[in-house]
Design a protein around this motif. Structure first.
Motif, PDB file in Angstrom:
ATOM      1  N   VAL A   1       0.802  -1.238   0.000  1.00 54.01           N
ATOM      2  CA  VAL A   1       0.000   0.000   0.000  1.00 54.01           C
ATOM      3  C   VAL A   1       0.828   1.279   0.000  1.00 54.01           C
ATOM      4  O   VAL A   1       0.278   2.367  -0.224  1.00 54.01           O
ATOM      5  CB  VAL A   1      -0.973   0.022   1.208  1.00 54.01           C
ATOM      6  CG1 VAL A   1      -1.964  -1.124   1.114  1.00 54.01           C
ATOM      7  CG2 VAL A   1      -0.219  -0.029   2.537  1.00 54.01           C
ATOM      8  N   LEU A   2       2.131   1.187   0.246  1.00 55.06           N
ATOM      9  CA  LEU A   2       2.981   2.372   0.282  1.00 55.06           C
ATOM     10  C   LEU A   2       4.066   2.274  -0.778  1.00 55.06           C
ATOM     11  O   LEU A   2       4.426   1.170  -1.205  1.00 55.06           O
ATOM     12  CB  LEU A   2       3.645   2.522   1.664  1.00 55.06           C
ATOM     13  CG  LEU A   2       2.765   2.851   2.864  1.00 55.06           C
ATOM     14  CD1 LEU A   2       3.626   2.913   4.125  1.00 55.06           C
ATOM     15  CD2 LEU A   2       2.009   4.147   2.675  1.00 55.06           C
ATOM     16  N   PRO A   3       4.638   3.392  -1.191  1.00 54.30           N
ATOM     17  CA  PRO A   3       5.796   3.339  -2.087  1.00 54.30           C
ATOM     18  C   PRO A   3       6.950   2.569  -1.449  1.00 54.30           C
ATOM     19  O   PRO A   3       7.173   2.642  -0.236  1.00 54.30           O
ATOM     20  CB  PRO A   3       6.156   4.819  -2.278  1.00 54.30           C
ATOM     21  CG  PRO A   3       4.888   5.553  -2.013  1.00 54.30           C
ATOM     22  CD  PRO A   3       4.187   4.775  -0.944  1.00 54.30           C
TER      23      PRO A   3
ATOM     24  N   GLN B   1      -1.456  12.755   5.573  1.00 56.45           N
ATOM     25  CA  GLN B   1      -2.332  11.768   6.192  1.00 56.45           C
ATOM     26  C   GLN B   1      -1.556  10.502   6.513  1.00 56.45           C
ATOM     27  O   GLN B   1      -0.911   9.916   5.648  1.00 56.45           O
ATOM     28  CB  GLN B   1      -3.501  11.438   5.256  1.00 56.45           C
ATOM     29  CG  GLN B   1      -4.490  10.460   5.867  1.00 56.45           C
ATOM     30  CD  GLN B   1      -5.653  10.159   4.933  1.00 56.45           C
ATOM     31  OE1 GLN B   1      -5.681  10.652   3.807  1.00 56.45           O
ATOM     32  NE2 GLN B   1      -6.607   9.374   5.393  1.00 56.45           N
ATOM     33  N   LEU B   2      -1.617  10.103   7.792  1.00 57.84           N
ATOM     34  CA  LEU B   2      -0.982   8.859   8.199  1.00 57.84           C
ATOM     35  C   LEU B   2      -1.962   7.717   7.956  1.00 57.84           C
ATOM     36  O   LEU B   2      -3.125   7.796   8.338  1.00 57.84           O
ATOM     37  CB  LEU B   2      -0.581   8.922   9.672  1.00 57.84           C
ATOM     38  CG  LEU B   2       0.432  10.019  10.034  1.00 57.84           C
ATOM     39  CD1 LEU B   2       0.773   9.963  11.519  1.00 57.84           C
ATOM     40  CD2 LEU B   2       1.690   9.877   9.195  1.00 57.84           C
ATOM     41  N   THR B   3      -1.485   6.658   7.328  1.00 57.06           N
ATOM     42  CA  THR B   3      -2.356   5.561   6.933  1.00 57.06           C
ATOM     43  C   THR B   3      -2.016   4.292   7.702  1.00 57.06           C
ATOM     44  O   THR B   3      -1.026   4.230   8.452  1.00 57.06           O
ATOM     45  CB  THR B   3      -2.204   5.281   5.428  1.00 57.06           C
ATOM     46  OG1 THR B   3      -0.871   4.769   5.186  1.00 57.06           O
ATOM     47  CG2 THR B   3      -2.412   6.551   4.606  1.00 57.06           C
ATOM     48  N   LEU B   4      -2.850   3.268   7.474  1.00 51.83           N
ATOM     49  CA  LEU B   4      -2.590   1.968   8.088  1.00 51.83           C
ATOM     50  C   LEU B   4      -1.265   1.400   7.587  1.00 51.83           C
ATOM     51  O   LEU B   4      -0.580   0.670   8.309  1.00 51.83           O
ATOM     52  CB  LEU B   4      -3.744   1.010   7.758  1.00 51.83           C
ATOM     53  CG  LEU B   4      -3.736  -0.350   8.458  1.00 51.83           C
ATOM     54  CD1 LEU B   4      -3.742  -0.178   9.974  1.00 51.83           C
ATOM     55  CD2 LEU B   4      -4.936  -1.186   8.013  1.00 51.83           C
ATOM     56  N   GLY B   5      -0.885   1.752   6.352  1.00 50.91           N
ATOM     57  CA  GLY B   5       0.392   1.292   5.816  1.00 50.91           C
ATOM     58  C   GLY B   5       1.575   1.819   6.614  1.00 50.91           C
ATOM     59  O   GLY B   5       2.542   1.087   6.859  1.00 50.91           O
ATOM     60  N   HIS B   6       1.513   3.101   7.013  1.00 52.51           N
ATOM     61  CA  HIS B   6       2.589   3.656   7.843  1.00 52.51           C
ATOM     62  C   HIS B   6       2.655   2.939   9.200  1.00 52.51           C
ATOM     63  O   HIS B   6       3.750   2.611   9.684  1.00 52.51           O
ATOM     64  CB  HIS B   6       2.363   5.152   8.069  1.00 52.51           C
ATOM     65  CG  HIS B   6       2.455   5.970   6.816  1.00 52.51           C
ATOM     66  ND1 HIS B   6       1.353   6.395   6.119  1.00 52.51           N
ATOM     67  CD2 HIS B   6       3.532   6.439   6.123  1.00 52.51           C
ATOM     68  CE1 HIS B   6       1.729   7.095   5.063  1.00 52.51           C
ATOM     69  NE2 HIS B   6       3.052   7.137   5.043  1.00 52.51           N
TER      70      HIS B   6
ATOM     71  N   LEU C   1       7.253  10.555   8.200  1.00 58.80           N
ATOM     72  CA  LEU C   1       5.818  10.468   8.484  1.00 58.80           C
ATOM     73  C   LEU C   1       5.111  11.819   8.362  1.00 58.80           C
ATOM     74  O   LEU C   1       3.943  11.881   7.977  1.00 58.80           O
ATOM     75  CB  LEU C   1       5.600   9.904   9.892  1.00 58.80           C
ATOM     76  CG  LEU C   1       6.010   8.450  10.112  1.00 58.80           C
ATOM     77  CD1 LEU C   1       5.804   8.066  11.571  1.00 58.80           C
ATOM     78  CD2 LEU C   1       5.207   7.525   9.214  1.00 58.80           C
ATOM     79  N   ARG C   2       5.813  12.913   8.744  1.00 59.72           N
ATOM     80  CA  ARG C   2       5.245  14.261   8.692  1.00 59.72           C
ATOM     81  C   ARG C   2       3.861  14.357   9.340  1.00 59.72           C
ATOM     82  O   ARG C   2       2.873  14.724   8.698  1.00 59.72           O
ATOM     83  CB  ARG C   2       5.151  14.743   7.242  1.00 59.72           C
ATOM     84  CG  ARG C   2       6.450  15.115   6.623  1.00 59.72           C
ATOM     85  CD  ARG C   2       6.327  15.227   5.125  1.00 59.72           C
ATOM     86  NE  ARG C   2       6.245  13.900   4.518  1.00 59.72           N
ATOM     87  CZ  ARG C   2       6.092  13.685   3.215  1.00 59.72           C
ATOM     88  NH1 ARG C   2       5.971  14.687   2.378  1.00 59.72           N
ATOM     89  NH2 ARG C   2       6.043  12.451   2.746  1.00 59.72           N
TER      90      ARG C   2
END
Length: 317
Positions: A94-96, A148-153, A142-143
């Motif tokens: 889900v993330l780069p 927006q912080l996601t479940l992937g992070h 993360l900033r």
């Protein structure tokens, strides 16, 4: 020992090959994750990885049985490895790629922190400062409040914590447990747990996709064999920083296959984390710093097929 068996150049070559294979392995995970559940990917990848690993373990005449000396710690390590692997696999889908690696690179820093808190190992002020700086790098990636912080992070950070905790357990019992035991139980637990979940998430796989998931499992085995060879040929302090070359592969593969281009903040955060990690490795390679080197003993805790058979590290002079 022959000269070629202890060669920094040879060790570096195998280290670069190992982390290139690991990065290719992660590309396969990301591609498969577009169609299939992470649980299904893990089940089949572990199944294919188990075959060559089992052959190698059975060929080891020094292993007379697979009974653990520390069953509860082995079980806990297997659970943490499974959590880390599942979380990392999901994050890759889900993330780069480069963003996931930037967060996973916090693992050696967490190992350093955990080694002091859980094992009572000596971690001096400079290394604590490096850990703090590295975690600042994580915050840059993360900033919070800016993006927006996601479940992937959350999954990537969970993978980093889980890998670090599993490595601390290896650090605690590694001298008493057989390598075969530490490989076997995480793999079997992964196959068992994912097999129980599989009926609820299974999607029929095309032949090409089955070939890809087989490649994911086999690449993890070949990558681990390469890293074992690297540590046998060169000092840990030489090999350990090579793990950060994965960010280059991630950037190239992300752009080539997934149209991903990391922004400046991800690049800056990754640079901070990598610099902190290299500083920790450098500090721990000095013989007058500490008699115990948690990061150098577990410099690249991977979450896919259990720990690699432990290389024989030479103490830096």
């Amino acid at each position: 020992m022959s000269q070629t068996s202890h060669s920094p150049v040879r060790g570096l070559g195998f280290a670069f090959a190992s982390f290139a294979l690991f990065a290719t392995h992660d590309v396969g995970i990301k591609a498969l994750g577009m169609t299939y559940s992470v649980f299904q990917i893990i089940f089949f990848a572990m199944l294919f990885a188990f075959v060559p690993m089992a052959v190698m373990m059975l060929a080891d005449r020094q292993v007379d049985n697979f009974r653990p000396r520390h069953p509860w710690l082995i079980l806990l390590r297997a659970v943490m490895s499974l959590v880390a692997m599942s979380s990392a696999f999901y994050a890759f889908t889900v993330l780069p790629l480069a963003e996931v690696y930037a967060l996973l690179f916090a693992t050696p820093l967490l190992i350093t922190a955990f080694s002091s808190l859980m094992l009572g190992e000596t971690v001096r002020l400079q290394r604590w400062a490096a850990v703090i700086v590295g975690l600042v790098g994580v915050m840059v990636v993360l900033r919070p409040g800016m993006t927006q912080l996601t479940l992937g992070h959350a999954a990537a950070l969970t993978a980093a914590f889980g890998s670090a905790f599993a490595s601390i357990i290896v650090r605690r019992i590694g001298g008493e447990e057989r390598t075969a035991v530490m490989i076997l139980y995480p793999m079997l637990s992964s196959i068992l747990v994912m097999g129980m979940i599989l009926p609820f998430v299974y999607v029929p796989m095309q032949l090409g996709d089955m070939g890809m998931v087989a490649s994911v499992g086999l690449l993890s085995v070949f990558a681990q064999l390469c890293i074992i060879t690297a540590y046998r040929a060169a000092p840990a302090a030489v090999v350990a920083p090579v793990q950060y070359s994965q960010i280059l592969w991630a950037t190239a593969f992300g752009a080539l296959f997934f149209d991903e281009f990391p922004d400046r903040m991800v690049a800056l955060g990754a640079a901070i984390i990598i610099a902190s990690g290299i500083f920790v490795v450098w500090r721990e390679s000095r013989s007058n710093v500490s008699d115990r080197n948690p990061v150098l003993r577990n410099p690249n805790p991977r979450f896919d097929a259990g720990p690699s058979p432990k290389p024989k590290h030479r103490r830096p002079s």
